[in-house]
Design a protein around this motif. Sequence first.
Motif, mmCIF file in Angstrom:
data_model
loop_
_atom_site.group_PDB
_atom_site.id
_atom_site.type_symbol
_atom_site.label_atom_id
_atom_site.label_comp_id
_atom_site.label_asym_id
_atom_site.label_seq_id
_atom_site.Cartn_x
_atom_site.Cartn_y
_atom_site.Cartn_z
ATOM 1 N N ARG A 111 -17.171 47.414 44.892
ATOM 2 C CA ARG A 111 -17.413 46.283 44.001
ATOM 3 C C ARG A 111 -16.878 46.596 42.611
ATOM 4 O O ARG A 111 -16.321 45.749 41.938
ATOM 5 C CB ARG A 111 -18.906 45.982 43.926
ATOM 6 N N GLU A 146 -30.210 39.380 42.843
ATOM 7 C CA GLU A 146 -29.957 40.534 43.723
ATOM 8 C C GLU A 146 -29.473 41.728 42.910
ATOM 9 O O GLU A 146 -29.777 42.872 43.220
ATOM 10 C CB GLU A 146 -28.913 40.182 44.775
ATOM 11 N N GLU A 320 -23.785 40.334 53.892
ATOM 12 C CA GLU A 320 -22.544 41.104 54.030
ATOM 13 C C GLU A 320 -22.923 42.561 54.337
ATOM 14 O O GLU A 320 -24.040 42.983 54.042
ATOM 15 C CB GLU A 320 -21.744 41.065 52.720
HETATM 16 P P1 XMP Z 1 -25.976 39.600 50.601
HETATM 17 O O1 XMP Z 1 -24.909 40.375 51.309
HETATM 18 O O2 XMP Z 1 -26.419 40.261 49.340
HETATM 19 O O3 XMP Z 1 -25.272 38.252 50.163
HETATM 20 O O4 XMP Z 1 -27.130 39.227 51.473
HETATM 21 C C1 XMP Z 1 -25.917 37.118 49.622
HETATM 22 C C2 XMP Z 1 -24.847 36.062 49.373
HETATM 23 O O5 XMP Z 1 -23.973 36.504 48.320
HETATM 24 C C3 XMP Z 1 -22.640 36.669 48.794
HETATM 25 N N1 XMP Z 1 -22.163 37.931 48.191
HETATM 26 C C4 XMP Z 1 -21.418 37.995 47.093
HETATM 27 N N2 XMP Z 1 -20.904 37.016 46.334
HETATM 28 N N3 XMP Z 1 -19.982 38.662 44.890
HETATM 29 C C5 XMP Z 1 -20.153 37.352 45.245
HETATM 30 O O6 XMP Z 1 -19.639 36.472 44.569
HETATM 31 C C6 XMP Z 1 -20.459 39.708 45.605
HETATM 32 O O7 XMP Z 1 -20.272 40.873 45.245
HETATM 33 C C7 XMP Z 1 -21.222 39.337 46.771
HETATM 34 N N4 XMP Z 1 -21.861 40.069 47.703
HETATM 35 C C8 XMP Z 1 -22.449 39.179 48.563
HETATM 36 C C9 XMP Z 1 -22.739 36.718 50.313
HETATM 37 O O8 XMP Z 1 -21.541 36.273 50.929
HETATM 38 C C10 XMP Z 1 -23.943 35.846 50.586
HETATM 39 O O9 XMP Z 1 -23.601 34.473 50.643
#
Ligand code: XMP
Length: 322
Positions: A111, A146, A320
Amino acid sequence: MKAAEEIRLTEKNVKEFIEEKVKKITSVIGDGIAINALSGGVDSAVVTMLGHRALGNRLKTYFVDNGIMREGEPQKVEEIFRQQGVNIEILDAQEEFFNAFKGVTGPEEKREAVTQTFYKDIFGKLVTKSGAKYLLQGTILTDIDETIAGIKRQHNVFEQLGIDPQQAFGYKIIEPLVELRKDSVRVLAEALGLPENIYNRPPFPGPALATRIIGEVTKERVDIVRKATSIVEEELKDTGAFQYMAILHQDRVTGMRDGKRDFGLQIEIRCWDSIDAREATPTDLPYKQLRKLADDILRGVPGVVSVTYNIAAKPPSTIEVV
Ligand code: XMP
């Protein structure tokens, strides 16, 4: 560190929200120029429309082709926005991103590689070139909480972590969507006249396919996950699920091909039911459909010998893998 209070948008209050945000953007930018990036997801699409309502041609919108997008994505997104009267410049930044990914394997390090390449190298230069002082971006409430909770440091969160974008990258950032979650962003997208293939599009993360590769992100590995993604998206597009994806694992497993041992690749399929991404459960897909997916992936993606379906809910899983 504090996230904004949530606003839930409905048909009743969405107009007022649009007017307020457009006014705010206009007043902050004055007669200056702003830039923004479209990723093809609903958040950045909405910010592009709000920015264009506020600034017209004084908002320069770029699609940064970072080499980790889905098949045909730059051209697809450019065409959708051309139909909305919005011109987009596609910027080829593949080399910069793949250089930044070299030898990087950890989730947060990946990231960070995306963040530095995108905000410092690419946008730092664009800002100087265009004379813009502001970047408009579609950070939403879920990204922020998050990050604050220490689950994932989403690539697009700075101020809430005490990072001043002006100092770090040389420009200010405006985030009109920080009070919204995904369901409200969709209401907003529809109200702004975006087509259904945008407002109902499954979310797609900013760091793109890099969040779906365990281990190093190389051109070859992106090609593999990209092919699997096309197959999964095509097969699951009518399920009504919140989000669905293909993941490339790092571990290899023994399989066989042409009567010989093949220590091959593993693809994991994920398909989620969720309202706003805070909690999610794996979609109860018919076994027949899963088998078809596996057959299509084994046939269509060279080197794959194993296909699995994730059945763990979020939490403790996340949507993800990275
Ligand atoms: P996770 O993986 O944390 O994802 O359960 C929750 C939602 O966020 C999206 N996601 C991201 N979106 N930058 C973004 O703009 C990121 O670094 C990122 N990581 C996860 C993921 O697709 C899901 O909808």
